[in-house]
Design a protein around this motif. Structure first.
Motif, short mmCIF file in Angstrom:
data_model
loop_
_atom_site.label_atom_id
_atom_site.label_comp_id
_atom_site.label_asym_id
_atom_site.label_seq_id
_atom_site.Cartn_x
_atom_site.Cartn_y
_atom_site.Cartn_z
N VAL A 184 0.81 -1.11 -0.17
CA VAL A 184 -0.01 -0.10 -0.37
C VAL A 184 1.32 1.40 0.11
O VAL A 184 1.83 1.22 0.96
N ALA A 185 0.30 2.46 -0.63
CA ALA A 185 1.14 3.95 -0.80
C ALA A 185 -0.47 4.84 -0.10
O ALA A 185 -0.89 3.95 0.12
N ALA A 186 0.43 5.39 -0.09
CA ALA A 186 -0.66 6.31 1.54
C ALA A 186 -1.11 7.07 0.64
O ALA A 186 -2.31 7.41 1.31
N ASP A 187 -1.35 6.67 -1.10
CA ASP A 187 -3.02 7.26 -1.75
C ASP A 187 -3.22 6.44 -1.87
O ASP A 187 -4.39 6.51 -2.18
N ARG A 188 -3.38 4.89 -2.55
CA ARG A 188 -3.77 4.21 -2.87
C ARG A 188 -2.96 2.93 -2.72
O ARG A 188 -1.78 2.45 -2.31
N PRO A 189 -3.66 1.62 -2.41
CA PRO A 189 -3.53 0.29 -2.89
C PRO A 189 -2.67 0.31 -3.95
O PRO A 189 -3.38 0.76 -5.30
N ALA A 230 4.45 -0.80 3.54
CA ALA A 230 3.69 0.28 3.31
C ALA A 230 4.37 1.38 2.96
O ALA A 230 5.64 2.11 3.78
N VAL A 231 4.54 2.19 2.21
CA VAL A 231 5.64 3.37 1.59
C VAL A 231 4.24 4.98 1.49
O VAL A 231 3.45 4.71 1.14
N GLU A 232 5.35 5.16 1.71
CA GLU A 232 4.66 6.62 0.88
C GLU A 232 4.53 6.70 -0.29
O GLU A 232 3.45 7.30 -0.12
N ARG A 233 4.93 6.43 -1.22
CA ARG A 233 5.13 6.83 -2.66
C ARG A 233 5.54 5.45 -3.40
O ARG A 233 6.32 4.91 -3.42
N VAL A 242 -11.01 9.23 -2.80
CA VAL A 242 -9.47 9.05 -1.90
C VAL A 242 -9.51 8.37 -1.05
O VAL A 242 -8.43 8.18 -0.97
N ASN A 265 -8.89 5.07 -0.54
CA ASN A 265 -7.69 4.93 -1.60
C ASN A 265 -6.43 5.23 0.38
O ASN A 265 -5.64 3.91 -0.15
N ALA A 266 -7.08 6.14 0.53
CA ALA A 266 -5.80 5.91 1.80
C ALA A 266 -6.35 5.16 2.86
O ALA A 266 -4.91 5.46 3.04
N PRO A 317 -6.13 2.04 3.30
CA PRO A 317 -4.95 0.47 3.98
C PRO A 317 -4.16 0.43 3.53
O PRO A 317 -3.21 0.35 5.20
N TYR A 318 -3.16 2.03 3.62
CA TYR A 318 -2.27 2.40 4.53
C TYR A 318 -2.37 2.92 5.74
O TYR A 318 -1.25 2.52 7.00
N ALA A 333 -2.61 0.11 7.93
CA ALA A 333 -1.04 -0.68 8.33
C ALA A 333 -0.46 0.00 8.99
O ALA A 333 0.39 -0.39 9.92
N VAL A 367 -0.65 13.54 -0.62
CA VAL A 367 -0.22 13.34 -0.10
C VAL A 367 1.67 14.29 0.38
O VAL A 367 1.62 14.24 1.80
N HIS A 375 -3.03 13.11 7.20
CA HIS A 375 -3.48 13.27 6.30
C HIS A 375 -4.99 12.84 6.11
O HIS A 375 -6.05 12.88 5.83
#
Lengths: 104, 306
Positions: free
Chosen positions: A11-16, A81-84, B38, B41-42, B44-45, B48, B146, B243
């Motif tokens: 998963v990235a911060a703005d989307r899976p 889990a990563v930012e981008r 949006v 989408n955010a 799951p992160y 986590a 982000v 966020h």
């Protein structure tokens, strides 16, 4: 399906980015590359910018460019889990010549 | 009647306003779907990160500045999340009202609040009144990415991590609007820092067989070291929480804009109806007057002939 598999979620911060089962995953851990196989011991690791490579049960390799973040592995479930992040080379077949470092 | 022309032009201008409101309403409702997506989408992160912080809290005794508050430092940071554009009803003004009461509250308690503002409307409000604002962010209040979350959390964490004698703050409050549903959005105040990590009480869905008790509390290894993991994850946790606040605020902003525009469209329609009625009445009145004048003068002529 040969061998053990594990559940992987990227998963990235703005989307899976990706989720599914995998045979092995290579991650750019902060102290150097780290390979994770199914049933690894529970671990929480910081990762740095690099490439996460996932090999799914069919031997297809998925690569993702990621920035820093962390991974956690717990009850055979891996969460990256990563930012981008974004996928690089979509896939490359099991015997493809353009798969230089296989993730295990 | 001279007011007929005036009424006609008022009707025309109200009608064109109605069109604008209607268009804005439709734009807002189309944005809501996107804002929801949006936020989804955010999720799951942030889940986590939340799980990881929970795991950290369960297995270790977290000892990090982010979870400990420096009671002696009276300076606290207050972040108000407002919108960039108007036409959103009471969205920004309720945030400002709540922020003002929070500031007053904190000052009463002997704290020195420092204000951070996000959103052009809030920024202009405080600039116009010549209030001291520590930092501001503008742009993208209806689709916060982000990057902006990163910039906000970096600034606030810097302020928080700075020692008290260098102007650091000891607490961080966020005033934002929670998206409850399409019609209800609630202004909330959240104390973001220091983090209160509540371990345990993780009600996993479904019954957990006793045999898997060991599995429920896996012994984690932390690499490269617990300290480094904490240093990396806690700031990310804050950023992801911020966020989340930005996203729910954005959804609320869009929803309250849609509501406001819907009401405005209705009002414009009512106004047009009312003005049209007035216009008709005045036209009728002038026709009646003309008729009486004609009849009156015809009568006068008839009388002269006799």
């Amino acid at each position: 399906m040969a061998g053990a598999t594990m559940q992987v979620n990227i998963v990235a911060a703005d989307r899976p980015l990706w989720s599914g089962t995998a045979k092995s995953v290579t991650i750019p851990a902060s102290e150097g590359g780290m390979g994770i196989l199914p049933n690894h011991e529970p671990v929480l690791t910081v990762i740095k910018d690099g490439t996460v490579a996932v090999v799914d049960p069919d031997g297809v390799r998925h690569s993702f460019d990621v920035t820093d973040g962390f991974i956690s592995f717990d009850s055979n479930k891996l969460t990256v889990a990563v930012e981008r992040g974004h996928d690089v080379v979509k896939t490359s077949g099991p015997g493809a010549a353009d798969a230089p470092e296989t993730g295990n | 009647m001279g007011s007929q022309l005036a009424l006609k032009s008022r009707i025309a201008s109200t009608q064109s306003l109605e069109k604008i409101f209607n268009a804005q309403e439709m734009i807002a409702s189309s944005h809501i779907a996107r804002a929801r997506e949006v936020a989804l989408n955010a999720k799951p992160y942030s889940d986590a990160i939340f799980d990881a912080v929970q795991a950290l809290a369960e297995h270790t005794h977290i000892d990090h500045p982010i979870v400990k508050s420096d009671e002696k430092n009276p300076r606290v940071a207050v972040l108000a999340l407002t919108s960039d554009r108007g036409m959103a009803g009471a969205y920004t003004s309720s945030i400002i009202r709540e922020t003002e009461s929070l500031l007053a509250n904190l000052t009463d308690k002997g704290k020195e609040p420092q204000l951070y503002v996000y959103g052009r409307r809030g920024v202009t409000y405080y600039k116009y009144r010549g209030r001291q604002v520590a930092a501001t962010w503008e742009g993208d209040s209806d689709k916060p990415g982000v990057d902006i979350a990163e910039s906000i959390s970096n600034t606030l964490l810097d302020a928080y991590m700075k020692p008290a004698d260098q102007g650091g703050v000891s607490e961080l409050y966020i005033v934002f609007t929670e998206f409850v549903n399409m019609v209800v959005q609630k202004v909330r105040v959240l104390r973001m820092l220091p983090v209160e990590v509540v371990p345990e009480e993780r009600q996993d869905s479904g019954p957990v067989p006793e045999s898997t008790a060991a599995q429920a509390t896996p012994l984690y290894t932390f690499e490269p070291s617990l300290e480094k993991v904490l240093n990396a994850i806690l700031p990310k946790y804050i950023q992801s929480r911020i966020h989340e606040c930005l996203l729910t605020s954005a959804a609320s902003e869009t929803a309250s804009r849609q509501n406001a525009m819907h009401t405005a469209t209705d009002n414009a329609r009512n106004l047009v109806d009312e003005l049209t009625r007035k216009l008709n009445a005045s036209r009728q009145a002038s026709i009646t007057q003309e008729l009486t004048e004609i009849i009156g003068s015809a009568d006068a002529l008839n009388k002269e002939e006799e």
